[in-house]
Scaffold this active site. Structure first.
Site, PDB file in Angstrom:
ATOM      1  N   ASP A 285      29.874  69.101 -39.129  1.00 57.19           N
ATOM      2  CA  ASP A 285      29.896  67.772 -38.601  1.00 57.19           C
ATOM      3  C   ASP A 285      28.038  67.555 -38.543  1.00 57.19           C
ATOM      4  O   ASP A 285      26.820  67.651 -37.567  1.00 57.19           O
ATOM      5  CB  ASP A 285      29.938  67.752 -37.214  1.00 57.19           C
ATOM      6  CG  ASP A 285      31.434  67.531 -36.616  1.00 57.19           C
ATOM      7  OD1 ASP A 285      32.361  67.646 -37.936  1.00 57.19           O
ATOM      8  OD2 ASP A 285      32.634  67.817 -35.809  1.00 57.19           O
TER       9      ASP A 285
ATOM     10  N   GLU B 233      32.895  60.772 -38.557  1.00 60.03           N
ATOM     11  CA  GLU B 233      33.989  60.725 -38.112  1.00 60.03           C
ATOM     12  C   GLU B 233      34.047  58.880 -38.649  1.00 60.03           C
ATOM     13  O   GLU B 233      32.523  58.224 -38.187  1.00 60.03           O
ATOM     14  CB  GLU B 233      33.480  60.360 -36.965  1.00 60.03           C
ATOM     15  CG  GLU B 233      33.438  61.720 -35.955  1.00 60.03           C
ATOM     16  CD  GLU B 233      33.808  62.227 -34.638  1.00 60.03           C
ATOM     17  OE1 GLU B 233      33.692  61.412 -33.727  1.00 60.03           O
ATOM     18  OE2 GLU B 233      33.700  63.766 -33.916  1.00 60.03           O
TER      19      GLU B 233
ATOM     20  N   ASP C 204      30.981  69.538 -34.347  1.00 56.51           N
ATOM     21  CA  ASP C 204      30.140  69.259 -32.957  1.00 56.51           C
ATOM     22  C   ASP C 204      31.084  69.498 -31.245  1.00 56.51           C
ATOM     23  O   ASP C 204      30.422  69.093 -30.718  1.00 56.51           O
ATOM     24  CB  ASP C 204      29.641  68.094 -33.194  1.00 56.51           C
ATOM     25  CG  ASP C 204      30.976  66.572 -32.908  1.00 56.51           C
ATOM     26  OD1 ASP C 204      32.296  67.647 -33.329  1.00 56.51           O
ATOM     27  OD2 ASP C 204      30.975  65.638 -32.697  1.00 56.51           O
ATOM     28  N   SER C 205      32.697  69.984 -31.668  1.00 54.10           N
ATOM     29  CA  SER C 205      32.971  70.138 -30.714  1.00 54.10           C
ATOM     30  C   SER C 205      32.199  71.866 -29.939  1.00 54.10           C
ATOM     31  O   SER C 205      32.310  72.098 -28.622  1.00 54.10           O
ATOM     32  CB  SER C 205      33.990  70.643 -30.909  1.00 54.10           C
ATOM     33  OG  SER C 205      34.244  72.465 -32.060  1.00 54.10           O
TER      34      SER C 205
ATOM     35  N   GLU D  69      42.854  63.484 -36.536  1.00 53.30           N
ATOM     36  CA  GLU D  69      43.182  63.906 -35.405  1.00 53.30           C
ATOM     37  C   GLU D  69      43.986  63.822 -34.225  1.00 53.30           C
ATOM     38  O   GLU D  69      43.259  61.888 -34.018  1.00 53.30           O
ATOM     39  CB  GLU D  69      41.685  64.397 -34.514  1.00 53.30           C
ATOM     40  CG  GLU D  69      41.354  64.771 -33.138  1.00 53.30           C
ATOM     41  CD  GLU D  69      40.179  65.135 -33.303  1.00 53.30           C
ATOM     42  OE1 GLU D  69      39.562  65.951 -33.546  1.00 53.30           O
ATOM     43  OE2 GLU D  69      39.991  65.528 -31.786  1.00 53.30           O
TER      44      GLU D  69
ATOM     45  N   LYS E 131      30.687  66.862 -42.342  1.00 50.55           N
ATOM     46  CA  LYS E 131      31.557  65.393 -42.283  1.00 50.55           C
ATOM     47  C   LYS E 131      31.292  64.610 -40.910  1.00 50.55           C
ATOM     48  O   LYS E 131      30.463  64.746 -40.234  1.00 50.55           O
ATOM     49  CB  LYS E 131      32.940  66.181 -40.762  1.00 50.55           C
ATOM     50  CG  LYS E 131      33.905  66.514 -40.822  1.00 50.55           C
ATOM     51  CD  LYS E 131      35.310  66.853 -40.038  1.00 50.55           C
ATOM     52  CE  LYS E 131      34.981  67.676 -39.217  1.00 50.55           C
ATOM     53  NZ  LYS E 131      34.725  66.158 -37.769  1.00 50.55           N
TER      54      LYS E 131
END
Ligand code: MHF
Ligand code: KIV
Ligand code: MG
Length: 296
Positions: free
Chosen positions: A95, A127, A56-57, A195, A125
């Site tokens: 993500d 968070e 999602d970056s 991270e 993925k």
């Protein structure tokens, strides 16, 4: 003569969550990069990367947003499908974007299924921040979808963390990161991203885990490393985080190339004869005759 690692044999086998576990146990470091489009995927494939993340970056690197929170599932699916078309060997992980899995286990499973079915991803993925109900990752795993967790600096909840700031720099914060990592392992994640946490903290947590750990700004003790494509290749102007090492300067190369094109169009040196199409002399004469007849 050194024997080549199993994952890099002639017919490079498609990587799977279990093969990442095998690499960890064999002490082979795992390499992950992000990709957001077809040419990026082709480059990752050819460079023999192990895992490709449609991060999602991409909200920031390719869509120009200020943070990762605003990217939608539909936008991420466009990127993931393009990456899928360029990829055969690496494991493809997407993500789950902010807002697409927080509401309920049902929402999380439905979103994860879209990435698997519509984009052909191999895993998703999420968070796994402190506020995430324990059931979330487990619900997706129970649906048969491999899940990668993400602890430490979790950009989707950067507002709550006070910005893009390293985590685990106090005893209490390090303990929280360790707790979340162990929880994600116990919930059935096949891997966890660490991270932006101190190298010593990452190393200590590693010794309590069996799950595959991929680090970004977490020091050398993790089983693998991940960097954002645009950061490591110097594409765009972001990527100022401490952990970035630049292996190319594509932005400068792009500007230089474009500037040369600009100059050559303006001075008439582009296009040259070799860039032009020809036409048979008789056809051209006939064409000109018909044009001048029309002009009368
Ligand atoms: N291009 C790109 N690369 C990334 O690695 C990345 C993104 N985008 N977007 C989402 C997050 C944000 N990232 C970051 C950003 C900054 C730091 C960092 O080192 N921050 C400083 C503090 C900066 C401050 O105080 O404002 C730190 O020391 O923690 C770490 C990860 C990682 N992720
Ligand atoms: C940096 C990686 C782990 C990520 O989550 C992303 O690129 O979105
Ligand atoms: Mg991300």
């Amino acid at each position: 003569m050194s024997s080549r690692p199993a994952q890099r044999d002639a017919a490079r086998r498609r990587l799977t969550p279990p093969s990442l576990g095998a690499m960890k146990r064999a002490g082979e470091r795992i390499v992950m990069v992000t990709a957001y489009d077809y040419p990026g995927a082709l480059a990752a494939e050819e460079a023999e990367v192990d895992v490709v993340l449609v991060g999602d970056s991409g909200a920031m690197t390719v869509l120009g947003h200020e943070d990762t929170a605003s990217v939608t599932v539909d936008e991420m699916l466009v990127l993931a499908k393009a990456v899928r078309r360029g990829l055969t060997t690496p494991l493809l992980v997407a993500d789950l974007p902010f807002g697409s899995y927080e509401i309920s286990d049902e929402q999380a499973v439905a979103t994860a299924l879209r990435f698997m079915k519509e984009a052909g991803c191999d895993a998703v993925k999420l968070e796994g921040g402190g506020a995430m109900p324990a059931s979330r990752a487990a619900a997706i795993v129970a649906a048969g979808i491999p899940v990668m967790g993400h602890v430490g600096l979790t950009p989707q909840t950067a507002n709550a963390l006070g910005g893009f700031k390293a985590q685990g720099r106090t005893a209490a914060s390090a303990a929280r990161v360790a707790e979340e990592a162990r929880r994600l392992q116990d919930l059935g994640c096949f891997a966890v991203v660490f991270e932006a946490i101190p190298a010593e903290v990452a190393a200590d947590i590693m010794s309590t885990l069996d799950v595959v750990v991929i680090g970004i700004g977490a020091g050398p003790a993790t089983d693998g490393q991940v960097l954002v494509f645009h950061d490591l290749l110097g594409l765009g102007t972001g990527g100022s985080a401490r952990f970035v090492r630049r292996y190319a300067d594509l932005h400068t190369q792009a500007v230089d190339g474009l500037r040369q094109f600009v100059d050559e169009v303006r001075d008439g040196s582009y296009p040259a004869p070799e860039h032009c199409y020809g036409i048979d002399g008789e056809e051209l004469a006939a064409f000109r005759a018909s044009e001048s007849a029309l002009a009368e």
